[in-house]
Enzyme design. Structure first.
Site, PDB file in Angstrom:
ATOM      1  N   GLY A  55       0.930  -1.257   0.005  1.00  0.00           N
ATOM      2  CA  GLY A  55      -0.128  -0.160  -0.056  1.00  0.00           C
ATOM      3  C   GLY A  55       0.779   1.237   0.087  1.00  0.00           C
ATOM      4  O   GLY A  55       2.283   1.196   0.172  1.00  0.00           O
ATOM      5  N   CYS A  82       5.464  -6.169   1.561  1.00  0.00           N
ATOM      6  CA  CYS A  82       5.875  -4.870   1.568  1.00  0.00           C
ATOM      7  C   CYS A  82       5.080  -3.975   2.600  1.00  0.00           C
ATOM      8  O   CYS A  82       5.534  -3.990   3.791  1.00  0.00           O
ATOM      9  CB  CYS A  82       5.301  -4.169  -0.004  1.00  0.00           C
ATOM     10  N   TYR A  83       4.419  -3.047   2.390  1.00  0.00           N
ATOM     11  CA  TYR A  83       3.500  -2.495   3.536  1.00  0.00           C
ATOM     12  C   TYR A  83       2.885  -3.473   4.509  1.00  0.00           C
ATOM     13  O   TYR A  83       3.134  -3.256   5.585  1.00  0.00           O
ATOM     14  CB  TYR A  83       2.237  -1.644   2.761  1.00  0.00           C
ATOM     15  N   HIS A 170       8.592  -7.764  -3.301  1.00  0.00           N
ATOM     16  CA  HIS A 170       7.529  -8.158  -4.105  1.00  0.00           C
ATOM     17  C   HIS A 170       7.643  -9.415  -4.577  1.00  0.00           C
ATOM     18  O   HIS A 170       8.243  -9.459  -5.889  1.00  0.00           O
ATOM     19  CB  HIS A 170       6.973  -6.968  -5.165  1.00  0.00           C
ATOM     20  N   GLU A 172       5.236 -11.327  -5.980  1.00  0.00           N
ATOM     21  CA  GLU A 172       4.436 -11.426  -6.959  1.00  0.00           C
ATOM     22  C   GLU A 172       4.817 -10.863  -8.346  1.00  0.00           C
ATOM     23  O   GLU A 172       4.288 -11.121  -9.498  1.00  0.00           O
ATOM     24  CB  GLU A 172       2.801 -10.624  -6.474  1.00  0.00           C
ATOM     25  N   ASP A 228     -16.694 -10.541 -21.956  1.00  0.00           N
ATOM     26  CA  ASP A 228     -16.834 -10.825 -20.506  1.00  0.00           C
ATOM     27  C   ASP A 228     -18.373 -10.600 -20.358  1.00  0.00           C
ATOM     28  O   ASP A 228     -18.834 -11.536 -19.488  1.00  0.00           O
ATOM     29  CB  ASP A 228     -16.277  -9.463 -19.956  1.00  0.00           C
ATOM     30  N   LYS A 368      -8.467 -11.287 -17.682  1.00  0.00           N
ATOM     31  CA  LYS A 368      -8.941 -11.683 -18.974  1.00  0.00           C
ATOM     32  C   LYS A 368      -8.904 -13.118 -19.440  1.00  0.00           C
ATOM     33  O   LYS A 368      -9.607 -13.941 -19.660  1.00  0.00           O
ATOM     34  CB  LYS A 368      -8.340 -10.892 -20.254  1.00  0.00           C
TER      35      LYS A 368
END
Ligand code: XMP
Length: 512
Positions: A55, A82-83, A170, A172, A228, A368
């Protein structure tokens, strides 16, 4: 059967959904929840693990988002990122303060506790992705430092007994070499997740939840015609059957043949209650003379709502409105703290005018490619599921001038040729999005013995994993050449074809 669940608590960082997606990629079902969830409500979800995300704030500021400290004492494994790492340190009694030197980008990482289960199979030294100005200066009691970088003495920390783990970097992000291994270790070794979740599970579970929620009530779905909304409609239909009515507003700005294909699927394959509103004339009437892209978007958005409102009144009182919002729509439309780049008309507008109890967005968490997998699970044809993503305002944002029926027809033809040749070249699946644009450039050409002064068509083809950044595709010259000569020969009014070789950023994917 309930799936093993991991909860990602969102503290406003850009990466919350990317983390969720990585977790799902590792075969573990994952949901993103706001950080305001109480410890009790979280425990009631019976998650196998919790991930606290990044964040933009400093944990020690008054107004910073914080979850309750109790959350760390539930006995559920927690990974702070992180945060989230700083918050864990702060809540557990450590000290967080501005680092003497922040770290941004690729940084060398050194494990100091390689025996931690978090680091199983991870190299002693590797590269990680950092983005922080604060750091954990003093560890909370019970924690040990598990990794360091040059400017961050506690790049990772762990309290094995309490099952609490945190990393300043991070995992990810693809630039973190050990990211995938670290997340896998957290999910499988620490949380004990089996990693056997698949998209079929998501579909099954979502349909079951929808069924329960919908009960006997009526449901309507706004179909724009794209992938979608079609997947959302079929999912809702699986749960609600004939209680669902799909309203397909055909604004006449779809690709060639697309409206009919959508109608066929809904009516014939799935036998839905299906209303097609042929509103081409109304839309084009409202768009006459409009050249500003944002104005086009708002005209189409408003008209879509008006037509939908009119049609939905015929159905009477409905309990639920289904929309095909997917995750990138949510962030690109400026949900949370992200900036508004383009207003996507499919987010948020309909609810204001339709009388219903609740909105259902079954795809809101998915990227997607996950939506496509869900579509295939639901039994939608591959051809339909693999269609190009298409902006809600359709070809209107690909005509860089006022929209007229002639321009729409011209662009439909040019675009169909491009799509056909990409398919012939066997490239359709490898490209995330490709389409033709009718530019507002006219130029001189020569055809036969005569001078022409005609339009320029631009071709765009990009690869992207999330539509937030994109690369142009190096389509072979032979293919481009063939597309160009076919368009110029087969589409009257075009005498020049150009190819766009710009990435996003700095450009966007669409031209308007
Ligand atoms: P941009 O052009 O912003 O596009 O890089 C990112 C993705 O969003 C789609 N897009 C839209 N989708 N309404 C939509 O529903 C819109 O107004 C809109 N504008 C762009 C675009 O096709 C791409 O997939």
């Amino acid at each position: 059967m309930e799936h093993q669940l991991v909860v990602v608590l969102d503290f406003g960082g850009q990466y919350s959904h990317l983390i969720a997606r990585r977790v799902r990629d590792l075969g573990v079902y994952c949901e993103v929840k706001p950080y305001t969830i109480t410890a009790g409500a979280l425990a009631a979800l019976r998650p196998r693990g919790v991930i606290l995300t990044g964040g933009p704030n400093s944990v020690y500021l008054e107004q910073s988002p914080r979850c309750s400290k109790e959350l760390l004492a539930l006995g559920i494994p927690v990974l702070g990122i992180c945060y989230g790492a700083q918050l864990m340190a702060y809540l557990a009694g450590g000290e967080v303060c501005p680092a003497p030197k922040g770290e941004y980008g690729r940084v060398a990482l050194e494990l100091t506790q390689p025996e931690s289960p978090l680091f199983d199979g991870v190299a002693q030294s590797s590269v990680c992705w950092m983005s922080h100005t604060d750091y954990i200066r003093t560890l909370p009691e019970g924690f040990v430092s598990a990794a360091k970088t040059q400017n961050c003495p506690h790049a990772a920390m762990a309290n094995e007994a309490a099952r609490l783990y945190a990393v300043q970097f991070h995992p990810e992000v693809q630039h973190t070499a050990c990211g995938q291994a670290l997340l896998r270790n957290f999910l499988k070794r620490i949380c004990g997740c089996a990693g056997d979740w698949q998209m079929s599970g998501y579909v099954e579970q979502t349909v079951a939840r929808l069924k329960e929620k919908i009960g006997e009530k009526k449901v309507i779905c706004a179909l724009s015609g794209g992938v979608d909304s079609t997947v959302a409609a079929v999912m809702a239909h699986r749960a609600a059957g004939k209680q669902l009515t799909c309203i397909f507003v055909d604004h006449g700005l779809l690709r060639k043949g697309e409206g009919d294909a959508v109608e066929r699927v809904c009516r014939e394959t799935f036998d839905m209650n299906f209303i097609r509103v042929n509103a081409q004339k109304e839309f084009l009437g409202k768009l006459a003379g409009v050249t500003d892209p944002e104005k086009k978007r708002s005209v189409i958005g408003e008209e879509f709502i008006r037509v939908f409102e009119r049609e939905s009144k015929k159905i009477g009182k409905v309990g639920f409105l289904v929309q095909g919002t997917i995750y990138p729509d949510v962030i690109e439309s400026g949900a949370g703290d992200s900036a508004v780049i383009k207003s996507h008309h499919n987010v948020g507008a309909l609810p204001d005018v339709i009388d219903f109890e609740e909105i259902i967005e079954p795809l809101r968490m998915l990227f997607k490619d996950e939506v496509r997998r869900a579509g295939l699970e639901l039994g939608i044809d591959e051809d339909l599921v693999w269609r190009q993503p298409f902006p809600g305002p359709g070809l209107a944002v690909r005509i860089l001038d006022a929209v007229t029926p002639e321009r729409v027809a011209l662009l439909q033809e040019a675009d169909a040729i491009f799509r056909e040749e990409i398919a012939n070249a066997g490239m359709a699946r490898a490209i995330s999005q490709y389409f033709a644009v009718l530019t507002n450039i006219k130029s001189v050409g020569v055809m036969g013995d005569g001078r022409t002064y005609d339009a320029t068509v631009a071709l765009r083809a990009v690869t992207t994993s999330d539509f937030m950044t994109a690369e142009f595709v190096p389509i072979p010259y032979e293919v481009l050449g063939k597309v160009s000569s076919r368009i110029v020969n087969e589409v009257p009014g075009v005498n020049r074809v150009v190819y766009d070789v710009t990435a996003k950023p700095p450009a966007t994917i669409e031209w308007e």
